[in-house]
Design a protein around this motif. Structure first.
Motif, PDB file in Angstrom:
ATOM      1  N   ASP A 135       0.842  -1.201   0.000  1.00 20.82           N
ATOM      2  CA  ASP A 135       0.000   0.000   0.000  1.00 20.82           C
ATOM      3  C   ASP A 135       0.871   1.242   0.000  1.00 20.82           C
ATOM      4  N   LYS A 136       1.890   1.187   0.836  1.00 19.12           N
ATOM      5  CA  LYS A 136       2.759   2.359   0.973  1.00 19.12           C
ATOM      6  C   LYS A 136       3.575   2.586  -0.297  1.00 19.12           C
ATOM      7  N   GLN A 137       3.927   1.514  -0.929  1.00 19.45           N
ATOM      8  CA  GLN A 137       4.647   1.677  -2.206  1.00 19.45           C
ATOM      9  C   GLN A 137       3.754   2.355  -3.244  1.00 19.45           C
ATOM     10  N   ARG A 138       2.502   1.967  -3.231  1.00 19.36           N
ATOM     11  CA  ARG A 138       1.569   2.583  -4.177  1.00 19.36           C
ATOM     12  C   ARG A 138       1.428   4.078  -3.873  1.00 19.36           C
ATOM     13  N   LEU A 139       1.299   4.371  -2.601  1.00 15.22           N
ATOM     14  CA  LEU A 139       1.174   5.779  -2.220  1.00 15.22           C
ATOM     15  C   LEU A 139       2.454   6.542  -2.542  1.00 15.22           C
ATOM     16  N   GLU A 140       3.571   5.883  -2.348  1.00  7.24           N
ATOM     17  CA  GLU A 140       4.843   6.547  -2.653  1.00  7.24           C
ATOM     18  C   GLU A 140       4.890   6.925  -4.132  1.00  7.24           C
ATOM     19  N   LYS A 141       4.418   6.040  -4.965  1.00 10.61           N
ATOM     20  CA  LYS A 141       4.393   6.348  -6.392  1.00 10.61           C
ATOM     21  C   LYS A 141       3.436   7.505  -6.674  1.00 10.61           C
ATOM     22  N   HIS A 142       2.307   7.450  -6.031  1.00  9.97           N
ATOM     23  CA  HIS A 142       1.332   8.525  -6.209  1.00  9.97           C
ATOM     24  C   HIS A 142       1.950   9.861  -5.779  1.00  9.97           C
ATOM     25  N   ILE A 143       2.650   9.823  -4.674  1.00  9.50           N
ATOM     26  CA  ILE A 143       3.284  11.052  -4.167  1.00  9.50           C
ATOM     27  C   ILE A 143       4.283  11.600  -5.183  1.00  9.50           C
ATOM     28  N   SER A 144       5.074  10.720  -5.728  1.00  9.49           N
ATOM     29  CA  SER A 144       6.077  11.205  -6.682  1.00  9.49           C
ATOM     30  C   SER A 144       5.416  11.803  -7.923  1.00  9.49           C
ATOM     31  N   LEU A 145       4.286  11.234  -8.319  1.00  8.76           N
ATOM     32  CA  LEU A 145       3.581  11.777  -9.479  1.00  8.76           C
ATOM     33  C   LEU A 145       2.936  13.121  -9.160  1.00  8.76           C
ATOM     34  N   VAL A 146       2.443  13.248  -7.942  1.00  5.82           N
ATOM     35  CA  VAL A 146       1.877  14.542  -7.542  1.00  5.82           C
ATOM     36  C   VAL A 146       2.985  15.582  -7.455  1.00  5.82           C
ATOM     37  N   GLN A 147       4.147  15.135  -7.048  1.00  4.19           N
ATOM     38  CA  GLN A 147       5.279  16.074  -7.011  1.00  4.19           C
ATOM     39  C   GLN A 147       5.582  16.625  -8.397  1.00  4.19           C
ATOM     40  N   GLN A 148       5.441  15.774  -9.382  1.00  3.55           N
ATOM     41  CA  GLN A 148       5.673  16.253 -10.749  1.00  3.55           C
ATOM     42  C   GLN A 148       4.667  17.339 -11.117  1.00  3.55           C
ATOM     43  N   VAL A 149       3.439  17.117 -10.703  1.00  2.00           N
ATOM     44  CA  VAL A 149       2.423  18.136 -10.967  1.00  2.00           C
ATOM     45  C   VAL A 149       2.790  19.415 -10.235  1.00  2.00           C
ATOM     46  N   GLN A 150       3.205  19.258  -8.990  1.00  2.00           N
ATOM     47  CA  GLN A 150       3.610  20.436  -8.208  1.00  2.00           C
ATOM     48  C   GLN A 150       4.722  21.198  -8.915  1.00  2.00           C
ATOM     49  N   THR A 151       5.701  20.455  -9.355  1.00  2.00           N
ATOM     50  CA  THR A 151       6.857  21.089  -9.989  1.00  2.00           C
ATOM     51  C   THR A 151       6.437  21.899 -11.205  1.00  2.00           C
ATOM     52  N   LYS A 152       5.588  21.312 -11.995  1.00  2.00           N
ATOM     53  CA  LYS A 152       5.170  22.010 -13.203  1.00  2.00           C
ATOM     54  C   LYS A 152       4.342  23.242 -12.874  1.00  2.00           C
ATOM     55  N   LEU A 153       3.533  23.131 -11.854  1.00  2.00           N
ATOM     56  CA  LEU A 153       2.752  24.295 -11.476  1.00  2.00           C
ATOM     57  C   LEU A 153       3.647  25.411 -10.969  1.00  2.00           C
ATOM     58  N   VAL A 154       4.629  25.032 -10.180  1.00  3.02           N
ATOM     59  CA  VAL A 154       5.534  26.049  -9.645  1.00  3.02           C
ATOM     60  C   VAL A 154       6.297  26.704 -10.784  1.00  3.02           C
ATOM     61  N   GLU A 155       6.748  25.889 -11.711  1.00  2.69           N
ATOM     62  CA  GLU A 155       7.470  26.449 -12.862  1.00  2.69           C
ATOM     63  C   GLU A 155       6.589  27.416 -13.630  1.00  2.69           C
TER      64      GLU A 155
END
Lengths: 815, 497
Positions: free
Chosen positions: B230-250
């Protein structure tokens, strides 16, 4: 003494099933995890009080408790069960020593078993032959009441669940079509086994899609003040977000998104988002809150972590009332809980037995539940993957392939509707009923039946855009005859009866003259009228047909088109309704199909149609073995130089399709799977590529000329639960064998389990499966929902009443 | 340096619902639904050159292509599979954008025979048959305005005014303007133009939402009651949300390239129109393209037309083109002569145009939206057309097989990177009807291209159809020629695009 023997035997069964680790082959699926089960199993030997709760004896009391049989079963469990299923439901019963030795020699995946001694193989063979003698239909699932349920991983909403839940959360303020572009980003769930719900993976585009959808919904929310007032139960524009508004927002809207009340911390965090953006406007700031909620993991995932730890274990939880409400809602309706259900949870009603039962019955009687259960049927039976028709015209004859697809799907829909809700039926009804649900001429053509009473079951609506048009185009939901031309549809009627035809049409008028519409049935003119209405209007014609079948024709014959002067006279036809005297509702037909021709769902066109003129023998067999009997059949390993062997055979004037398949799959290494696949494929050879019943297989040339015919041989040894089963002849007998086996109904309850819980059941789920199995078959098994016992609906609901359903077992965090 | 326009990107991102986040770069992979989300943010540019293209110069040699036959009475080949230059005219200068082009053959007007009637390109017929060209329809529906109509006129002559123009409105030609520096000033003024910027508040809300989601995922991941997987799945989700964050910040950063400089873009201060120097012709063409490019980047140009050559324009002399040896008049000497020598001259002239079109397209193929990777070209649709057909015999006036080059995908509406042949382009000399044609490959009506463009830009039939006619353009006597397509095809867009 008898009961002591029985207890002893049941205990040993458990030991055999659970005490040994299971070897997994490279190409096989290990479904039953038995890790660390030995200590628990051994403890059972001294705990007879638990054994009293076990279901009734699934095996006859012959020699199952002999030491050699036990040893053979243990060896089977250790070496064979991962591919061929648990001992009691093995697909290999009746296998001889020679069979097994040959399989090990020929089948690469079984190479690891070469170290087994001949004496060990013999023990396995003897045990398998013993089980072949057992009486079919007994509950194969062995339950121990205090056993942990199978492990459930964190599940995200499937695409289907996400969309259906989202649809509720937009409160009817706009259609989901307005989110079409955003929802297009959400990837389809991968169906690796049977159901879409079993894909919980998260890909790169999931967060993007969630982001896009949430943002779009918030934009639409901001643009609709009445919706904002609805979600807050306040007049936000005038009074702002007061404390009362916040409370109502959290209890009316946010709770539906999270499927539970928000904690005070969460409420503060969401209020902070609002306050941060309040300067953008109250509506916009609230939109930001909704935008966040709809991306939250508490919306995206089915989180079950808040329940009481059972016996203090964090890996075994009793769901709290909100988690249970959510799980129940997804089980019954395929979407998140309604506010009503959540309020039942808030009030404590759902925590009472009566309140829970009332909720289960309420949810399962909803329209959403019917949609959800039909989705199960469609995915289980595989009809949602019905291939597109590439049949040639000469093969189709008068059967419209466009109509056939929709009529075939409608038939399945009505079939399951009838036996699930209208006249609650049994597992046997699904596979044995010959009830006629034919609607429409295409399916009637396939089944070679006359449409009952006046040729139709009920008033027939013919959409103009589905008629054969000589000219024009689909437009505005109908058909625009923009030049002189006709719309034609073949219909069947009864001579001597009086019909009313209602044509819904409109026109563009030119030179003050309307469109001249003539209605004909073959050469019989039924009437004519100048259509002048700019909007659709009904034009009725009464007629008594002179022939029993023929072409119904709408003709437009006074076209005018002059772009220079902007003159354009067109006739637009929306639909034609053929009103039938004494129409009969589907499902209440007095006539069944001819005996033996259409036995149950497996004989219906939606399951039989292949994409081409050729029957899809192997595919049909695979669907039955995988979907209906839950056999684990891996894809074959195809060597480069053997590709031709796996290409579908061509129809051959010299050899029947069965004969060709038998030849090709005769090597032992093929038989490991094809001994299962071929029998159902062969019995279905009584149906051609459209699903038409046949006694002879015709071989055609490209123009449809018959080159040869082969008598269909539909006699097979079914090998449903193992070799040694009596020969059957044709689908009807094969389907009966399925219903009389343990394996068929056991598979259905496993499929229902998997569809809803998003995972394949493990051995640890045997109690739940046993409960479902009894609910499906046992007339004396009490129904918690008070539905008729041993019915399909009763089984569906029973999952909600299973005690294990109300718990969650997770991987140990230490793992 | 010119930077992309925030407002445009914002319109693109947010009017389309923001859902285009991190879509694949290949526009052909974009969902149709996105492309149809709305006209704003898309641009349509039409470029015209006249006096036809020689069929063997304009198209790839069909004998050398690996055609894929399609059920739509057509065949196609990926441009990427064509070795070397696309054709004699479409040289290596198009290679950087080859995957974003569509080359189409056998689109045939159904109307009267054009006689240097440039309006055919956007109207499907000649002036007497049409009242409005699609540039006006698009500008009205998309931006509630008028198109920017440009035509090149660098040398004074007196013979252009009576010639045809590409744009028609109210039944009359809409010639537009010919001085690029004036156009630039009218677009941007002299005091600089402030187009606003990205909606920082909207991005801030996006960031708030995604930050909160990120926090919730992090908190959830700490839950002891979740298993390792479960945590691995969430970890992946987190990393993908981080990508969204990064693009928004940019996207909300003050740093280039998101920092837009459309306030005072560089543009032509003056233009050598009415010059006596033939070489100034090239200067003006380049300036015209530059102005359109700046206008697009800064959200000033949504619909534009550019005529590279008006009939008898430039006194017929194309001797300024380096490869053209001698003082040849394009119309009189080259076009109508149709000798082998003059066909070579024609190739030089058309290559000259082609290289400038290519430069324009390559310049537009610059990332407009870092979140999606979509370029200005991706979000645009550029049509380079001709009012006369591409035939073997180039000396006459023929309408069959109008040469069409499309560039850009209109925001993902069109698949790109193909050469699509709706019928044999090389058949016969002048008359393509019958002859070598297969009965089921008679080409397609040019009007289908117009309908395709209109729909690609987000318009629906209700936006462009008249009360008495479906489709758009002229459906003249030749319409019956396309009966083989079965039924009414007036509302259909071109297949395979």
């Amino acid at each position: 003494m008898k009961s002591i023997c029985r207890l002893w035997k049941k205990t040993l069964q458990y030991v055999v099933l659970g005490a040994f680790p299971v070897l997994s082959y490279q190409a096989c699926t290990q479904n039953f995890s038995t890790k660390n089960a030995l200590p628990q199993a051994l403890s059972l030997l001294t705990d007879q009080s638990q054994n009293e709760n076990l279901p009734k004896d699934p095996l006859p009391p012959d020699d199952f408790d002999s030491p050699t049989t036990l040893e053979g079963k243990a060896l089977y469990t250790q070496n064979c069960a991962s591919c061929h299923g648990a001992f009691e439901i093995t697909t290999k019963n009746g296998r001889t020593l020679a069979n097994i030795a040959m399989a090990i020699k020929e089948i690469p995946q079984m190479g690891a078993l070469k170290n087994l001694k001949e004496s060990e193989l013999n023990l396995i063979s003897e045990a398998l032959n013993l089980i072949a003698k057992k009486t079919g239909g007994a509950n194969p699932f062995v339950c121990k009441a205090d056993q942990d349920p199978g492990i459930s991983e964190l599940q995200r909403l499937s695409r289907r669940e996400y969309i259906q839940t989202l649809e509720d959360l937009v409160d009817g303020q706009f259609a989901l079509a307005d989110l079409g572009a955003q929802l297009d980003l959400l990837p389809a769930d991968t169906v690796t086994t049977t159901f879409d719900s079993m894909d919980s993976s998260i890909s790169g585009t999931h967060p993007q899609a969630y982001f896009a959808v949430a943002k779009r919904v918030s934009e639409l929310l901001v643009a609709k003040p009445q919706w904002i007032d609805s979600v807050t139960q306040c007049s936000v524009a005038t009074q702002g977000m007061t404390t009362a508004c916040w409370n109502r927002f959290f209890s009316h809207y946010a709770m539906r998104v999270f499927r539970r009340p928000l904690t005070s911390t969460e409420q503060s965090q969401y209020k902070a988002i609002f306050e941060k953006h309040q300067s953008d406007g109250v509506a916009t700031a609230l939109g930001a809150v909704v935008q966040t909620l709809l991306q939250s993991p508490h919306f995206i995932y089915k989180i079950e972590t808040q329940g009481e730890a059972i016996t203090g274990r964090d890996d075994l939880l009793r769901l709290n009332v909100y988690e249970l409400a959510s799980k129940l809602a997804f089980l019954a309706t395929g979407k998140g809980p309604t506010l009503e259900l959540l309020n039942d949870a808030v009030s404590g009603k759902l925590s009472t037995a009566n309140g829970y039962k009332e909720a289960v019955n309420r949810l399962f009687s909803s329209a959403h539940s019917k949609k959800h259960l039909k989705e199960f049927y469609n995915q289980w039976l595989g009809v949602n993957r019905m291939p597109a028709s590439n049949h040639t015209d000469w093969f189709l004859g008068r059967i419209s392939k466009n109509l056939l697809r929709s009529e075939a799907l409608l038939e399945v829909d009505e079939y399951v509707t009838h036996f699930t809700w209208e006249n609650p039926g049994t597992y046997r009804d699904l596979f044995l009923s010959e009830k006629n649900f034919t609607r429409g001429p295409a399916l009637a053509g396939v089944y070679n039946v006359s449409l009952p009473d006046a040729g139709l079951l009920e008033d027939q609506v013919i959409e103009a855009e589905r008629m054969n048009a000589s000219v024009g185009q689909a437009e505005d939901g109908g058909w625009n005859l923009f030049s002189n031309g006709t719309l034609t549809q073949q219909i069947q009627v009864t001579t001597g009866k009086s019909y009313t035809l209602v044509v819904r049409a409109r026109a563009s008028v030119a030179q003050n003259i309307g469109a001249h519409m003539i209605l004909r049935f073959n050469n019989q003119v039924l009437g004519q009228v100048f259509v002048t209405a700019a909007s659709y209007a009904d034009f009725s014609f009464v007629f008594s047909p002179e022939q029993a079948s023929g072409n119904l024709v709408v003709e437009f014959d006074n076209d005018v088109y002059d772009p220079a002067t902007n003159l354009d006279r067109n006739l637009y036809v929306d639909k034609i309704t053929l009103k039938v005297p004494n129409a009969t509702a589907p499902g209440n037909l007095s006539e069944n199909h001819s005996t033996g021709e259409r036995s149950g769902l497996l004989s219906r066109a939606a399951l039989l149609m292949s994409g081409t003129n050729q029957s899809s023998l192997v595919h049909r067999g695979l669907v039955i073995r995988k979907n209906i009997l839950c056999d684990k059949i891996s894809n074959p390993i195809i060597n480069e130089n053997e590709k031709e062997l796996f290409a579908p055979p061509e129809a051959n004037p010299l050899e029947s399709m069965r004969s060709q398949i038998e030849d090709r799959t005769s090597p032992n290494r093929c038989q490991a799977c094809h001994s299962m696949i071929n029998p159902p494929g062969f019995v279905l050879e009584n149906y051609d590529g459209l699903g038409r019943h046949r006694l002879k297989e015709s071989v055609f040339d490209l123009q449809g000329k018959i080159l040869a015919t082969h008598s269909v041989n539909a006699q097979v040894y079914p090998n449903i639960e193992g070799t040694g089963e009596a020969m059957v002849d044709g689908l009807s007998q094969y389907a009966r064998a399925i219903t009389e086996s343990s394996k068929g109904p056991a598979c259905m309850v496993q499929q229902w389990f998997a569809f809803n819980l998003g995972r394949e059941p493990s051995l640890a789920d045997s109690c739940t499966l046993s409960h479902l199995y009894q609910s499906l078959l046992d007339q004396n098994y009490p129904s918690a929902s008070e539905d008729k016992p041993a019915t399909l609906l009763n089984m569906f609901k029973s999952l909600a009443f299973d005690e294990k359903f109300k718990t969650r077992k997770v991987h140990s965090p230490e793992n | 340096m010119i930077y992309f326009n925030r407002k445009t990107r914002r319109q693109f991102l947010f009017n389309a619902g923001g859902f285009a986040l991190a879509l694949p770069f290949m526009p052909s992979l974009l969902p149709k639904a996105f492309a149809q989300a709305g006209p704003k943010g898309k641009r349509f540019i039409a470029i015209h050159s006249g006096h036809c293209q020689a069929v063997e110069q304009w198209y790839p040699n069909p004998q050398n292509l690996s055609w894929v036959e399609r059920n739509e009475h057509a065949r196609e080949v990926l441009l990427a599979t064509i070795p070397g230059n696309l054709s004699q005219v479409l040289t290596a200068s198009f290679n950087p954008v080859r995957s974003k082009l569509n080359l189409i053959s056998r689109l045939d007007p159904t109307s009267s025979m054009p006689n240097h009637n440039a309006e055919v390109v956007l109207g499907g017929g000649v002036l007497s048959e049409i009242s409005q060209t699609i540039d006006h329809v698009l500008a009205k529906k998309m931006y509630n305005g008028a198109p920017l109509n440009l035509f090149v006129k660098s040398v004074a002559d007196s013979n252009y005014s009576g010639a045809s123009h590409m744009s028609v409105s109210g039944g009359s030609y809409s010639p537009g303007v010919s001085n690029p520096s004036s156009v630039f000033k009218s677009l941007f003024g002299t005091s600089g133009n402030h187009l606003g910027g990205v909606d920082k508040k909207a991005i801030a809300r996006d960031v708030s939402a995604v930050d909160q989601v990120f926090k919730e995922l992090q908190t959830l991941k700490q839950n002891r009651r979740l298993g390792t997987e479960d945590k691995q799945r969430l970890e992946k989700h987190i990393s993908l949300v981080q990508q969204v964050q990064t693009k928004l910040v940019e996207s909300s950063s003050e740093e280039a390239p998101t920092k837009l400089a459309c306030e005072k873009p560089n543009g032509p201060a003056s233009s050598p129109v009415f010059s006596s120097q033939p070489s100034d012709y090239g200067v003006v063409i380049d300036q015209m393209f530059d102005v359109m490019e700046i206008g697009i980047r800064c959200g000033k140009v949504g619909v534009a037309t550019l005529m590279l050559h008006v009939y008898d324009y430039f006194a017929g002399n194309v001797g300024f083109i380096p490869q053209v040896s001698g003082n040849f008049r394009f119309h009189e000497d080259i076009h109508h002569a149709d000798s082998a020598e003059m066909r070579v001259m024609k190739l030089h002239v058309n290559r000259y145009f082609a290289d400038r079109v290519a430069r324009f397209l390559v310049n537009l193929n610059d990332v407009e939206d870092p979140l999606t990777g979509m370029t200005y070209l991706d979000n645009s649709l550029v049509l380079w057309g001709n009012d006369q057909g591409a035939l073997k015999h180039t000396g006459g006036h023929h309408s069959k097989n109008q040469p069409v080059l499309l560039a850009g995908s209109a925001g993902g509406f069109l698949k790109t990177g193909k050469y699509i042949d709706y019928g044999p382009a090389y058949a016969g000399n002048n008359n393509l009807v019958g002859g070598e044609e297969h009965i089921y490959k008679r080409g397609r009506p040019y009007t289908q291209l117009l309908v395709t463009i209109l729909q690609a830009m987000g318009l629906s039939p209700a936006d462009y159809e008249s009360a008495n006619q479906q489709g758009y353009g002229v459906y003249g006597s030749n319409t019956n020629h396309y009966d083989y397509l079965a039924g009414n095809h007036r509302r259909d867009i071109l297949p395979l695009l």
